[in-house]
Design a protein around this motif. Structure first.
Motif, short mmCIF file in Angstrom:
data_model
loop_
_atom_site.label_atom_id
_atom_site.label_comp_id
_atom_site.label_asym_id
_atom_site.label_seq_id
_atom_site.Cartn_x
_atom_site.Cartn_y
_atom_site.Cartn_z
N GLU A 31 41.68 36.46 50.81
CA GLU A 31 42.97 36.76 50.35
C GLU A 31 42.90 37.97 49.54
OE1 GLU A 31 41.06 34.06 49.57
OE2 GLU A 31 41.37 33.34 47.81
N TRP A 32 41.75 38.67 49.28
CA TRP A 32 41.66 40.03 48.23
C TRP A 32 42.05 41.08 49.19
CZ3 TRP A 32 36.90 39.49 44.93
CH2 TRP A 32 37.10 38.39 44.07
N ARG B 273 46.50 41.59 41.20
CA ARG B 273 45.65 42.02 42.11
C ARG B 273 46.47 42.60 43.26
NH1 ARG B 273 40.52 40.59 42.52
NH2 ARG B 273 40.54 39.02 40.94
N SER B 274 47.67 42.44 43.80
CA SER B 274 48.03 42.99 44.78
C SER B 274 48.42 44.29 44.60
CB SER B 274 49.64 42.37 45.10
OG SER B 274 50.53 42.47 44.03
N TRP C 115 39.47 43.53 37.55
CA TRP C 115 39.65 42.07 37.40
C TRP C 115 38.40 41.34 37.23
CZ3 TRP C 115 44.43 40.90 36.31
CH2 TRP C 115 45.57 41.66 36.71
N TRP D 106 37.28 43.19 51.94
CA TRP D 106 36.59 42.52 50.65
C TRP D 106 35.68 41.42 51.03
CZ3 TRP D 106 35.31 43.46 46.00
CH2 TRP D 106 36.13 44.18 45.06
N LYS E 221 51.56 38.52 47.57
CA LYS E 221 50.37 38.67 47.61
C LYS E 221 49.97 40.05 48.26
CE LYS E 221 48.56 33.98 47.24
NZ LYS E 221 49.68 33.21 47.62
N THR E 222 50.53 40.62 48.85
CA THR E 222 50.03 41.84 49.42
C THR E 222 51.47 42.92 49.50
OG1 THR E 222 49.08 40.56 51.06
CG2 THR E 222 49.32 42.95 51.65
N GLY F 157 33.54 39.48 48.54
CA GLY F 157 34.86 39.09 47.82
C GLY F 157 35.80 37.90 48.73
N LYS F 158 36.63 37.71 48.13
CA LYS F 158 37.62 36.51 48.85
C LYS F 158 38.22 37.13 49.88
CE LYS F 158 37.78 33.37 44.86
NZ LYS F 158 38.68 32.93 43.85
N ASP G 123 42.89 46.66 42.15
CA ASP G 123 41.48 45.88 42.06
C ASP G 123 40.60 46.24 41.01
OD1 ASP G 123 41.21 45.85 45.44
OD2 ASP G 123 41.46 43.91 44.24
N THR H 10 36.70 39.96 40.45
CA THR H 10 36.38 41.31 41.24
C THR H 10 34.92 41.95 40.73
OG1 THR H 10 38.81 41.63 41.65
CG2 THR H 10 37.11 43.35 42.18
#
Lengths: 395, 549
Positions: free
Chosen positions: A191-192, A262-263, A153, A183, B348-349, A188-189, A266, A156
């Motif tokens: 939420e990643w 992304r879920s 990504w 992350w 999201k997860t 990284g963020k 990566d 990423t």
């Protein structure tokens, strides 16, 4: 005869004469060319051949087969009709080795020549005959190409570049990403979450095994690895650190990266053509593209077209398969490969075009920058890797 | 010779008749539409036979109908059959279908394991896979309940559900049995939570005492397990109204479907913060020797068809997420919208799908941790049950007993005709299994129907047990109306309403003479479900009912 009867007979005669006249007119074109020209014999019944096809090449091959079929290519005056049967290389390899194909396909477009060689060994062990040739007109020959690349990504990739102060992101960097807890430790963020690797299922997709061999190449820093090296505990523990982050080892695990974003992952080692063919949709769905990074050493799928030379197919079948191979290697089908994200195998056809050109700004290169090509592992090496995978991830 | 006058008219009529025969009949034949095989019809020879999972019936049948109506004449039709997952996997291995479409890819590894059981080196049965519709698994919660839990401000998940369920004895939730993907995956989420992990669940984790105790404590709060597919659960909610449950696990699409059709309070889709799974509804070609080249070609055509943008837009309009990436989630007609209490940016997860070995372990360990049950089987043996009915009932009851957990669930047998007889007292199968089977096998028909007395008998005994840790249930089957005994329907309704220990009541109307209205009232009072059946379907029905336990 009564008048009514005359009427009926007259109607029937008119109908019959009309039919005859129509047939004469329909078949009369050739005769207009003049006296002395022999009529072209009617083509014989269709000659049906089947090609078992590696999944990454299937969209292209199916499209070309449709075109070929519509053009009615003749082999000994019979129009050839090609049927494409999609099948992953590992399943196909198993079927060849065990003689499970029924009927036996006319040809096989495998992921790589190594699979064809292994299938040949399997058939030789079982029947005492070679069925895929290495030389001569009917030799196994690549028809399209695609390297195995990293798809990461874009955001990423930016974070990793910054963290590692390098544009060379590969197994070493991703291994480090895999072992940190979050992350955010990599810039990284939040939420990643944690790093997630994507890898094709090693038992269902040759790209998965190829990725694992490529990891070995980087671990040992060389393009050829031995079976012993693939079985080495230090290497396997190092590999497991990364593979432990894979969310989904299903047969559709790579496709899941595109579907679930992304879920699901990566970064992953994926067949380049698959990424290029889906890049537009991917950006539309996720507002973020994947960047292509070329590993070094780099592995290729050379998609060899292998004509089955066993007795189960006729000489005419084989000839038809050869005709189709030559068609695949001709200019237009080779150029069409670019529109599917594949690279032409015909050296006379340029790779600048199609999706390779279109996604240049995402790291796609006509001339692959990698210094060396990763060699396929031996059958015993691949078996060892598969057994380790099963013991580690399927129990 | 000229033809004139009447003879001319006669000749003209003959000519017209001939023209009608020669011209009109072929026209009529060609105008006939291609006949589509209806659902349930015997498949045409060469048809692509596909088994699909029940929760997507509406979508799948629409796709099949569209395909069959638009296919080229030389393309075989699709013949679709709805099957529960366990039956689908068995049928696939037995070669009954050319393709399947389960609710999730999570079953495919199990399918290959079943296939390769007798021949480990055999090529996989799972062949080409095409996805066409996606839906994440969510926790469906009433708007009011979701607000109480902190939605939408707080990120909620499995942990919040479990905390609420253990803290509040009035809180009722359910998850499907582990025979569906959503049930299996909900259970997997519990094990992950119990092990304190988000990934890499191992067999050791499953067997750890802390994990087992955690899962047991969660399962103890389950009101009942979903024996039916989630679409039926939602259909019942729409039909019957009320809030029999505060929360349940289902795919997002069903939340949308409910919210589209409900008049009153809506459901909210909670995407668990710890992670969830996707129902990805794969369409799978089976690589079995029974699959013909024609079926293989038909599969390819059908797989391409369902993935086309037009069909993908149909998928979107049915509340699923399309796999075609160029079909946007916010296109016109999309139901993936906040107004239906779903979030297109979620989930999201994702939780990591455990290995096939661990998944099999989860199913096994869950059977040992799930909330145990006290079940009273109440069986009509009146004179009208003579013959096929009783024979069918015996088979169904024996099958039911076979699926009960031997060490944990307790079963009793009550039979009724003119009078009620407690044939076998409540006990585990280890204690009374042989007696149960012997009694069932020895049932004889004769006499009247003391239906109400029988239900009261079973209900009173369960109240005496006073065992709220267990799911207490009555499964009562009758083929007629209550004609004997001293109790009334009102007695049953009052007893159930006044009960200290809640008892689920499942009723089975066996045959055409059963009083379905009464049985529905009894089931409704007992928060259970009413079914109808006959000698051909009774066994399947009992196999379904056992899933509730």
């Amino acid at each position: 005869m009564k008048p009514l009867t005359w009427t009926v007979v007259a109607v029937l005669v008119v109908v019959a004469l009309s039919g005859i006249a129509f047939r004469v007119l329909e078949s009369g074109d050739d005769s207009e060319e003049g006296a002395g020209v022999a009529a072209t014999p009617e083509p014989g019944p269709p000659l049906e051949i089947s090609v078992v096809t590696a999944l990454p090449a299937e969209p292209w091959l199916a499209d070309i087969a449709d075109q070929y079929n519509s053009e009615e290519h003749l082999v000994e005056n019979r129009p050839v009709q090609v049927e494409v049967i999609p099948m992953d290389g590992l399943s196909a390899l198993n079927k060849w080795a065990r003689g499970e194909f029924d009927p036996v396909p006319t040809a096989w477009l495998a992921e790589s020549r190594a699979w064809v060689d292994q299938a040949n060994v399997g058939v030789l062990d079982r029947t005492g005959r070679d069925v895929f040739l290495a030389g001569g007109q009917y030799r196994t020959q690549p028809v399209v190409l695609s390297p195995i690349v990293w798809g990461i990504w874009q955001e990423t990739y930016g974070a990793l570049q910054q963290h590692f102060t390098s544009t060379d992101i590969s197994w070493d960097e991703l291994h480090e990403a895999a072992v940190v807890s979050q992350w955010t430790d990599l810039g990284g963020k939040p939420e990643w979450g944690t790093f997630k690797l994507v890898m094709a299922h090693p038992k269902r997709d040759p790209a998965g095994l190829t990725a694992m061999v490529g990891a070995a190449g980087e671990f040992y820093d060389k393009p050829t690895v031995t079976t012993e090296e693939l079985q080495d505990t230090a290497f396997l523990n190092w590999l497991a650190d990364s593979l432990n982050t894979v969310v989904d080892f299903s047969p559709v695990g790579v496709e899941n990266m595109l579907l679930f974003g992304r879920s699901n992952g990566d970064a992953g080692q994926i067949v380049e053509s698959y990424l290029l063919a889906n890049m537009e949709g991917l950006q539309q769905r996720w507002d973020e593209p994947l960047v292509i990074v070329y590993p070094d050493p780099i592995a290729w799928f050379d998609f060899p077209y292998a004509i089955y030379m066993g007795e189960e197919t006729s000489a005419l079948d084989k000839k038809a398969a050869l005709d189709f191979k030559e068609y695949l290697l001709s200019t237009d089908p080779q150029l069409a490969a670019l529109d599917f994200g594949l690279r032409p195998a015909n050296p006379d056809v340029s790779s600048t075009g199609g999706l390779v050109k279109r996604w240049e700004d995402l790291g796609v290169k006509v001339a692959i920058p990698s210094a060396s090509r990763m060699r396929e592992a031996s059958r015993s090496g691949l078996d060892a890797l598969t057994q380790w995978y099963v013991a580690t991830y399927e129990q | 010779m000229l033809i004139e006058g009447p003879r001319l008219r006669i000749a003209a009529r003959w000519l017209a008749s001939i023209l009608v025969v020669v011209v009109a009949i072929p026209l009529a034949l060609s105008a006939c539409e291609q006949e589509e095989p209806g659902p349930g019809a015997e498949p045409e020879p060469g048809a692509l036979t596909v088994a699909y999972s029940p929760e997507k019936e509406a979508l799948f049948l629409k796709l099949v109908e569209e395909f069959n109506g638009s296919r080229a004449p030389d393309t075989p039709p699709v013949s679709a059959t709805k099957l529960e997952m366990a039956d689908m996997l068995s049928a696939a291995v037995d070669g009954e279908f050319a393709a399947i479409s389960p609710d999730s890819s999570v079953w495919l590894a199990q399918l290959d394991r079943m296939w390769q059981e007798n021949d480990p080196g055999a090529s996989p049965l799972v062949g080409s896979i095409t996805r066409y519709a996606l839906s994440p698994i969510v926790i469906a919660v009433w708007e009011s309940v979701a607000q109480e839990m902190g939605h939408p401000g707080a990120a909620l998940g499995w942990e919040d559900l479990m905390e609420r369920a253990t803290a509040d004895p009035e809180f009722k939730w359910s998850h499907p049995a582990a025979t569906t993907a959503s049930g299996l995956l909900a259970t997997t989420a519990e094990f992950y939570a119990g092990a304190g992990k988000l990934a890499n669940l191992t067999s050791e984790d499953l067997e750890a005492e802390a994990t087992i105790e955690y899962v047991k404590s969660i399962e103890a709060t389950v009101g009942r397990y979903g024996g039916e597919s989630e679409d039926k659960v939602v259909a019942r909610l729409l039909e019957e109204g009320g809030h029999p449950l505060d929360a349940f696990v289902a795919q997002e699409q069903l939340v949308i479907y409910f919210n589209l059709n409900a008049q009153g309070e809506k459901l909210v889709a909670i995407y668990p913060k710890e992670g969830t799974f996707w129902m990805d509804h794969p369409l799978v070609l089976l690589e079995g020797p029974w699959v013909t080249a024609e079926q293989r070609r038909a599969f390819r055509t059908f797989a391409e068809f369902v993935a086309e943008p037009e069909q993908q837009r149909l998928v979107l309009r049915e509340g699923y997420r399309p796999v075609e990436l160029t079909v946007s989630l916010d296109e016109e007609g999309s139901l993936i919208r906040p107004e239906y209490n779903v979030d297109p940016a979620e989930p999201k997860t994702l939780l990591k799908v455990p290995s096939p070995g661990v998944m099999a372990g989860i199913r096994e360990v869950w059977r040992l941790t799930k909330r145990p049950a006290n079940i009273y089987m109440v069986v009509d043996t009146s004179g009208s049950m003579q013959g096929d009915k009783l024979a069918g009932a015996k088979e169904a009851l024996l099958s039911f007993i076979d699926q009960i957990e031997t060490g944990r669930d307790r079963v009793a047998l009550v039979v009724f005709s003119d009078i009620v007889q407690g044939e076998v007292a409540l006990g585990t199968l280890a204690e009374n299994g042989a007696s149960l089977k012997s009694s069932v096998s020895g049932l004889r028909a004769g006499g009247g129907t003391a239906l109400y007395d029988a239900v009261i008998y079973a209900h009173d005994h369960l109240q005496e047990e006073s065992d709220p840790e267990r799911i207490n249930a009555i499964v009562v089957m009758t083929d007629g109306q209550s004609t004997a005994g001293t109790h009334s329907l009102e007695d049953i309704l009052s007893s159930v309403a006044a009960a200290d220990t809640p008892v689920l009541i499942f009723t089975v109307a066996y045959g055409d003479d059963a009083d379905t209205e009464v049985l529905e009232q009894i089931a409704e009072a007992g928060d259970g479900q009413a079914y109808t059946s006959d000698p051909e379907t009774i066994r399947k029905l009992y196999e379904l009912i056992v899933q509730f336990f």
